[in-house]
Structure formats: C-alpha cells, structure tokens
Scaffold this active site. Structure first.
Site, short mmCIF file in Angstrom:
data_model
loop_
_atom_site.label_atom_id
_atom_site.label_comp_id
_atom_site.label_asym_id
_atom_site.label_seq_id
_atom_site.Cartn_x
_atom_site.Cartn_y
_atom_site.Cartn_z
CB SER A 272 -0.88 0.02 1.25
OG SER A 272 -0.08 0.25 2.39
CG ASP A 273 1.36 5.90 -1.25
OD1 ASP A 273 2.24 6.06 -0.38
OD2 ASP A 273 1.24 6.65 -2.23
#
Ligand SMILES: *[C@@H]1O[C@H](CO)[C@@H](O)[C@H](O)[C@H]1NC(C)=O
Ligand SMILES: *[C@@H]1O[C@H](CO)[C@@H](O)[C@H](O)[C@H]1NC(C)=O
Ligand SMILES: *[C@@H]1O[C@H](CO)[C@@H](O)[C@H](O)[C@H]1NC(C)=O
Ligand SMILES: *[C@@H]1O[C@H](CO)[C@@H](O)[C@H](O)[C@H]1NC(C)=O
Ligand SMILES: *[C@@H]1O[C@H](CO)[C@@H](O)[C@H](O)[C@H]1NC(C)=O
Ligand SMILES: *[C@@H]1O[C@H](CO)[C@@H](O)[C@H](O)[C@H]1NC(C)=O
Ligand SMILES: *[C@@H]1O[C@H](CO)[C@@H](O)[C@H](O)[C@H]1NC(C)=O
Ligand SMILES: *[C@@H]1O[C@H](CO)[C@@H](O)[C@H](O)[C@H]1NC(C)=O
Ligand SMILES: *[C@@H]1O[C@H](CO)[C@@H](O)[C@H](O)[C@H]1NC(C)=O
Ligand SMILES: *[C@@H]1O[C@H](CO)[C@@H](O)[C@H](O)[C@H]1NC(C)=O
Ligand SMILES: *[C@@H]1O[C@H](CO)[C@@H](O)[C@H](O)[C@H]1NC(C)=O
Ligand SMILES: *[C@@H]1O[C@H](CO)[C@@H](O)[C@H](O)[C@H]1NC(C)=O
Length: 785
Positions: A272-273
């Site tokens: 994920s960011d």
C-alpha cells in the site's frame, strides 16, 4: 545501444514458448548478476514459509516500527534480518551522504534509455549500500493527465510509451544493482488534491478522489507503462491513495487480482501507499500483499510501532476464523520473499546504515544525535552532471547566442541562481512557491533527497568565468528585479542569464502554469536592458512562457530538476562543452487554457463520495489533445534544438516480420510477467538513416509515431502516438541507420468487447522525424486486410 539493452531485446526476441514454463519470473533472466534460478528462489521461499508460525507470517506482510520509512520486522530465530523500505524515485531520501539524482522528469527529457539505466543502477547501488532492500520508485502514476500535477516530476512523461521505456530502464538498473524496485502509484493517482480521504470540519470522513477511467483509456494510457514495469521484473507495485471507479485502489479486486496479477502476470507483491489501506480482509482478498507503514496511526509514521493495523493482529484473527485463507497468506509471503531471494538479498546484504534512524529523527522530530553515516555516493556526481545536461532542452536559440563565446561580462539574474539561504534540505512544508532564495534542483515531499552537495548555477558560472577572467554581475532577489531596480549593474552584460524556478511537491497541485516568483516581470525587466537574454527554467513540470517571443530573449533552456550538479550541468550546455540533446517529454502551450482538464477541487463538501474525477477526455492528454483539437503549441512534445543539424535523408523502409498476424494475441498462451507473451512479439520493423549535417558532434532523438486507421478503430483514438525513439550520437558528417521494432502491443488498440489487444485492419501510417510536429518521412502499410 548498450550491451545490456541488446540483452533486453534479446529476451524479448526469444521465442516465447521457451519462456513460458512453470511458475517463472522470466524478466529476471535479464539480470546480469542473477545467480539463482527461479526454481531455487522459489524453493528457498517455500522452505522459509514452512518455518514460520502464523504470528511471524503476519509480520512479514505488516509494516513495523524501525529506522526506515517502511520496515518489516526481523525474525532472529530464522536469521531473517527484516526489510527496509525507503523513498524515493530520485535517490535515497531521509539519509546522509547520498546523491541527489536528476528527477524522473529530467530522465525522461533525456530520451536516453542507456543513461536512465545507469541512473537506476547508481541509485540502486546507493540504496543497497545503505542497507535498504526496497527503493520506492520508479513512478508511472501520476502519468501527467494534469499539467499542474504536484508529483509529475517524480515520474516521467504523459506519454505512456516514453514512460514505459523509462520504467523498464530504471527497474533493470535498480535491480541489477541488487535492490528491489517498487513501481508506483497504481493507478489513476493523477491529482494530489484530495488524493486521500480527509475529515471534514463536522468530523465526517470524506473519501479520496475517485478516478473514473474507462476500460480502453485504462489499458492504452494509464496501465501501459505498468506492463513494461512488470515485464522488466519489478519486485513490487505500490497501490495508490485514490479510489478507482469508486473503490480504493488498495482494495480493488478487479484492479489488483484481475488486471495486475491476472492480465499483466505480476508475480511480485503489492504494497500500500503509506496509510492507503482502508480495510483488512477486503484488501487482502482484493489483492493487497503488504500494508505500509503498518499502523493506521499517522502519528506513529515510520518510527512508531503497529498499535493499530488492518493487518497485524486483525489478520491473525482473520486467518484463524477463515476469512483469509492460509493459502492466501502464504501466497502473500511467497510474493514478498521471491524477489528477496532472486536478488540475493539473503546473502551478505549490507546492514542498515546506523545513521538512518538519526536522520529520520532529524527530519521529523528535530532530533540532533549525530551518528556518522556511510558515504555511498561513489563517483555518481559525474553521471548526475551528464544526465542533468542530457535532460536540458534547448527551446530557442536565435542569433546563435549559444554556445557562449567567451563573454567578458556575464549577468546572472533570478532567485533560482544562487545557493539556497534556508539550508540544503526541504524539510519544511513550504508555501506553493517553495523557498524564495536558492536554486531548485529537486521537488518536495517524499520524493526529495537531502543534499550533501549542491552546485548552484551562480557558483558554477563564477567558476567557469574565472577561467577566462570574465566578470559576473548578479541580482538574485526577484522582488528587486521585478521592481526594476538595476542600478548595481554596469556596464550592461554581454549576456544576461535569467534563472526561473517552479516548485512542485507531493500533497499539493500547482495552481498556475507560469514560473513562480514574478517570473514574467523578471524576464521582461532584464530583457528590456539586455538584448541578449538567456532564460533557464528549473521546474517540476510544464510552464507557459509568455516571454518566449520577446526579441531580446535570444535563448531558452528548460532544465527541469537536474539534481545536485545542476550548476555544472547548465554551464556545460551554456559554454558548449556539452551539445544539448534533451527533448520535451510534454507539450508547452501558448496559453494555459490550451490545457483544459480541470483538477477537481471542491470546497466544504459533506457528501463522503463527492470527489469524482471523470476521465472523459479518454486518451487525449498532452500532444494527443493538441492534435485532436488542432491547437498549435508553443513548443511541441519531442521538440528540442542542438548546436548542430541533423537530417533524415532516406525513405523509411518498413516490413512486416510476421505475415498476416492474427487479430488478437494467441489467447491460449499462459500469461507471463508483462501480460500475454504474444503482446511482445515483434510484428514489424522500420529502418531509416540519420546524419549530422552540422559542424559539431551531438546527439539527436529519432522518433517514430504511428496513426491507426481512424475508420477501423473506435472513436477516441489519438491521431498519432509515439511508438519508437532512439537517441543517436553522431560526429559531423557521420550517418547511422536507425531500426525500430514494433511489437503487437505497439500496433494494437484495446478492444473492450473482446477484452483483448487487437490489430486494426487497414493502413497504419508510420512517420519518423525529430519531434511530434517535425515529421519528415511517412509510409503506410497494413498489418491486416
Ligand atoms: C552487476 O552487474 C553489473 C553489470 O555487469 C556490474 O557492473 C555490477 O558491479 C554488478 N553488481 C553487483 C552488485 O554485483
Ligand atoms: C511464533 O514465533 C515467535 C518467535 O519468532 C514467538 O515469539 C511466538 O510466540 C510464536 N507464536 C506462536 C503463535 O507460536
Ligand atoms: C543462522 O545463522 C547462524 C550463524 O550463521 C547459523 O549457525 C544458523 O544455522 C542459522 N540458522 C538458520 C535457521 O538458518
Ligand atoms: C469504470 O466504470 C465504468 C462505468 O461503470 C466502466 O465503463 C469502465 O469500464 C470501468 N473502468 C474499468 C477500467 O474497468
Ligand atoms: C475496481 O476497478 C475496476 C477497474 O479495474 C472498476 O471497474 C471496478 O468497479 C472497481 N471496483 C471493484 C470493487 O472491483
Ligand atoms: C484491528 O483494526 C481496528 C480498526 O479496524 C483497530 O482499531 C484495531 O486496533 C486493530 N487491532 C489490532 C490488534 O491491531
Ligand atoms: C539578432 O539578429 C537579428 C536579425 O537576424 C538582429 O536584428 C538583432 O539585432 C540580433 N540581435 C542581437 C542581440 O544580436
Ligand atoms: C512581484 O513584483 C511586485 C511588483 O514589484 C512586488 O510588489 C511583489 O512583492 C513581487 N512579488 C514577489 C514574490 O517577489
Ligand atoms: C483548491 O482550492 C483551495 C481553496 O479551497 C486552494 O487553496 C487550492 O489552491 C486549490 N487547489 C488547486 C490545485 O487549485
Ligand atoms: C531590447 O533591448 C533593447 C536594447 O537594450 C531595448 O531598446 C528594447 O526596448 C528591448 N526590447 C524589449 C522587448 O525589451
Ligand atoms: C467553507 O467553510 C468554512 C468554515 O465553515 C467557511 O468559512 C467558508 O466560507 C466555506 N466556504 C465556502 C466556499 O462555502
Ligand atoms: C461522472 O460521471 C457519472 C456517470 O456518468 C455522472 O453521474 C457524474 O455526474 C459525473 N460527475 C461529474 C463531476 O461530471
């Protein structure tokens, strides 16, 4: 073309049947230092997984506290030392004694696959030497739908083909140096404004912008460079903050499982960011393999533990109650560990530079414990200087102003010329224009890098002038220049060099196309007194240049963000030690209004789903938009001048390599990294010849554009698209043949009904030239009748 790229082409040319065998990671075959076969890496990963208990399994996919901006905790009993993840795409961020490399935008403006490979390799070496396992780059999203996008400079170009090659070169470079790449941000992260969810004044959670992208635009534009990234063997992909078609990118199954792991054949892991995970089970079953930084508590950013996580204990519980299967958890770990073993990161990998934690603390907490850092810069300054020049585009050069001929009196103007007065590192959140005094060689946010060394233009110009005893006069306060106060300047310089800057950073979009700090007034006021005014822009993206036609502005150079050797890079061009060879990786408009796709910006919304961005322009961004609307640009995509002249002097010879190919790829083939292997089959080749007809040596970029037959393809097909480019260096009088190879994907469009890339029937036009408007040769032929 380097041996390495030949090797890459060789891999593409290998019969795909030879590559399609078992579970494989074929692109790693291109790694020159790979010592392990895929089978052995897979065995190691499987053996590793077999030793883990559930808590440990969960820990491999859940970010933890540590010295890096992202950490996977060590498991001492298995001698697993954990993983360190670090920004960013232009060098090792939040670290000391590292190099500030030219930004992606500069790399793209060089149009030089070999130099960009070398940039990737040098950056990768620095990550590795610091003990970083995963370098968070390169960037193909934002692609650059909005000219004012705050992060466009971290990536390459709004053209997906150019960006695709830049991804390929960068990833191969980084991973050849032994560090894992992370291709980001997947996908549709085209504006920073409301890129992620926010809390409104009444406490309601307002969702991130939803990028609503149609299927064809997705494939032909935004997904395109990710095909190249996956094919090049990128170890990881970072899902983006935004929603895609109203579902968060990090929990969108049709995107991650369907498109990325299915269609594109991605075998690495999706992370994920930072804080872009919005659920546990839904994200994991939707295809997310690792959550970063692990905690949902933004206050513990990077440094703290994992008190609250959608993964962590919640994942253990989900596995225990069966809502996430053990098979899926093992799949996540296998994806994480495969690149680790393939790149040999389990053997003699450098330990973490102990200074990292101190610098992280200094960056965020004003900590000041000093721990000596390892110097990992090597001899990279030379490459940085070279690429900084190579990514500088000469836009105007009348009266042969450049290269300079030993001027005795040089004027330097503008707040972008001198050393910064506020320190060497952008740790503060700046206003829209960034800091006032000091040269800008890189943008802000997670993609910045702390300078150990910075050579400003003023410093380099003074050093160069000293060699010939020339004098240098300067005014570096734009307010003074804007106020027309020039009494310190006497006599009028032979040449006036004006340095303009345009700041751009993560988290905010730019609001105007003009360069910052009264730039127009600064240029006009200097030019009023100085009939030989040369303007240099340092910018995070596209600028308007209302002063471009000013007769006293005799030369213009777009120097982008060149990195720490910025002053030397520009001096090399100004004095002609380096012949400019950069080409615009975007279009410069006459008027800002020529770019009319608005950044969605709502005020005081209460509806959580209010932020919607409909990508109704489809594929018509940048030059495709200018072509479709017949808008004349100021300087077009692909444009750039040289101190010599080039010509294309033979007709193109074009030939099909596969007679009468099928309309769609062989759909029976097993998907491999990069998608259906048949997409990479070369179907046609073109040959042309270029010569240097001028007096000095130099490089040019021969470009190939194709036009699909408009009557045989669906509406919305661009009038032409880039499908080949080669940077060629020639001495005066020298010629060279240039060959282009077109793959099936290059010649196809995405057929939404068939859910496949399809070759059109009818004549395809092939044009070669020196820019998207300077097309010299043309031929047509059809792949299918
Ligand atoms: C990897 O291979 C390249 C090119 O052959 C070489 O220059 C480099 O030193 C090697 N890197 C490592 C880490 O062995
Ligand atoms: C898993 O192993 C770790 C040691 O790495 C240990 O601390 C933990 O208690 C074990 N957990 C279970 C559930 O066995
Ligand atoms: C860990 O490393 C030590 C020292 O090299 C070695 O003796 C031990 O067998 C290793 N343990 C595992 C599980 O690989
Ligand atoms: C996004 O949604 C629209 C409308 O439902 C649909 O037409 C389009 O195909 C979707 N995009 C993708 C990439 O699937
Ligand atoms: C995910 O993204 C696709 C585009 O691939 C879109 O069409 C779809 O509606 C999104 N949502 C879900 C739940 O898959
Ligand atoms: C599980 O997730 C919730 C948020 O949905 C969070 O409040 C909680 O702290 C998490 N549990 C653990 C053990 O991290
Ligand atoms: C540039 O050339 C034009 C004509 O070619 C001339 O009118 C003008 O004076 C020249 N400018 C300078 C600064 O030499
Ligand atoms: C721009 O120029 C105007 C007019 O001289 C001046 O008032 C203003 O302060 C300048 N702004 C900046 C940021 O220099
Ligand atoms: C969005 O609007 C806010 C004011 O509501 C403004 O401060 C900001 O600059 C705008 N952003 C862009 C990119 O125009
Ligand atoms: C160009 O320079 C000349 C000489 O200094 C000056 O007379 C003229 O007004 C200038 N033109 C512009 C557009 O500034
Ligand atoms: C938005 O809300 C703020 C605070 O409630 C208010 O001051 C402002 O006027 C509102 N803006 C608009 C455009 O309604
Ligand atoms: C976006 O498209 C949807 C579906 O066509 C439409 O309902 C909505 O009004 C559009 N939103 C905007 C801001 O144009």
């Amino acid at each position: 073309m380097s041996t390495l790229l030949n090797l890459a082409l060789f891999v593409i040319a290998t019969p795909f049947t030879a590559l399609v065998q078992g579970l494989f990671f074929e692109p790693y075959a291109a790694l020159s230092n790979r010592t392990l076969s895929l089978e052995v890496a897979l065995e190691k990963a499987t053996a590793f997984i077999a030793q883990l208990n559930v808590t440990e399994k969960v820990a491999i996919v859940t970010g933890a506290g540590g010295s890096c901006i992202g950490n996977i905790a060590p498991i001492p009993r298995l001698n697993f030392s954990g993983l360190c993840l670090s920004d960013g795409p232009s060098g090792v961020n939040r670290n000391d004694l590292v190099s500030v490399f030219p930004a992606g935008l500069t790399a793209a403006a060089s149009w030089d696959k070999t130099l960009v490979y070398r940039r990737g390799f040098a950056m990768g070496s620095e990550f590795k030497a610091k003990g970083v396992h995963i370098g968070l780059g390169p960037v193909a999203g934002p692609l650059g739908r909005h000219g004012l996008g705050g992060r466009n400079w971290e990536g390459f170009s709004p053209d997906p083909y150019l960006t695709g090659w830049m991804m390929d070169s960068s990833i191969r470079g980084m991973q050849d140096a032994g560090v894992q790449s992370c291709s980001k941000h997947f996908v549709g992260n085209e504006q920073e404004t409301q890129r992620t969810n926010t809390v409104s004044s009444n406490g309601a959670s307002i969702d991130a912008i939803s990028s609503n992208i149609d299927d064809r635009t997705m494939h032909e534009l935004y997904l395109w460079p990710f095909y190249d990234a996956v094919k090049a063997g990128t170890a990881s992909v970072m899902c983006s903050y935004n929603r895609l078609n109203e579902t968060y990118a990090c929990e969108n199954s049709s995107l991650l499982n369907g498109i990325l792991k299915g269609e594109l054949g991605f075998e690495g892991y999706v992370m994920s960011d930072w804080f872009a995970t919005h659920s546990g089970v839904a994200s994991i079953n939707g295809g997310l393999d690792m959550t970063m930084p692990g905690s949902t508590d933004q206050a513990s950013y990077g440094i703290g533990g994992v008190a609250n996580s959608f993964f962590g204990g919640n994942l253990t519980a989900a596995v225990n109650n069966g809502s996430v299967s053990m098979t899926r958890l093992d799949d996540m770990i296998r994806r994480v560990m495969l690149p680790y073993y393939l790149l040999g990161q389990d053997k003699n990998y450098p330990t973490m530079d102990p200074s990292t934690i101190a610098i992280l603390a200094a960056t965020y907490l004003s900590g000041n414990s000093n721990i000596p850092a390892r110097d990992v810069r090597g001899n990279h300054a030379g490459l940085i200087r070279e690429l900084g020049s190579a990514g500088t585009v000469l836009l105007k050069n009348i009266n042969s102003t450049l290269p300079l001929r030993s001027p005795k009196n040089i004027g330097v103007f503008g707040n972008d010329a001198p050393d910064p007065t506020e320190g060497l590192t952008q740790v503060t959140d700046y206003d829209e224009w960034g800091f006032n005094f000091g040269t800008l060689d890189i943008g802000g946010g997670s993609g910045t890098v702390r300078h150990t060394n910075l050579v400003s233009p003023l410093e380099a110009i003074k050093a160069r002038a000293r060699r010939t005893g020339a004098r240098v006069q300067y005014v570096t306060d734009n307010a003074i220049i804007a106020a027309n106060y020039f009494s310190t300047i006497y006599p009028t310089p032979d040449v006036c060099l004006v340095f303009l800057k345009t700041y751009a950073e993560e988290g905010a979009d730019r609001t105007a196309y003009d360069a910052h700090w009264n730039a127009t007034l600064v240029v006009e006021n200097v030019a009023r007194r100085c009939p030989n005014t040369v303007v240099v822009t340092h910018s995070g993206g596209i600028n308007t240049m209302p002063w471009a036609q000013n007769k006293n502005v005799t030369a213009i150079l777009a120097a982008h963000f060149p990195g720490e050797e910025t002053g030397n890079s520009i001096v090399d061009i100004l004095w002609g030690d380096v012949n400019p060879s950069g080409r615009l990786p975007y279009t410069i408009p006459v008027h800002a209004a020529d770019y009319d796709i608005p950044i969605v910006n709502l005020t005081n919304v209460t509806n959580p789903g209010a932020w919607q961005s409909n990508f109704t322009e489809g594929q018509l961004i940048d030059y495709r938009h200018f072509d479709a609307r017949a808008i004349t640009p100021l300087y077009e995509f692909g444009y750039g001048l040289s101190y010599t002249n080039f010509s294309l002097h033979h007709n193109i010879s074009a030939s099909a390599l596969v007679p009468n190919p099928t309309r769609t790829p062989n759909l029976l083939l097993k998907t491999a990294p990069g998608g259906n292997p048949d997409l990479w089959t070369r179907l046609a080749t073109l040959e042309t010849e270029v010569s240097n007809t001028g007096a000095v040596a130099g490089s040019t970029v021969v470009q190939l554009y194709i036009s699909l037959p408009q009557d045989a393809v669906p509406a919305g097909t661009p009038l032409k698209v880039l499908r080949g480019f080669e940077k060629i260096h020639l001495n005066p009088g020298e010629n060279q043949k240039v060959n282009f190879f077109l793959t099936r994907r290059d010649l196809s469009y995405w057929d939404t009904a068939a859910q496949a890339w399809a070759l059109p029937t009818g004549n395809i036009r092939f044009q070669t030239g020196f820019s998207s408007k300077d097309l010299i040769q043309s031929t047509t032929f059809s792949m299918r009748e």
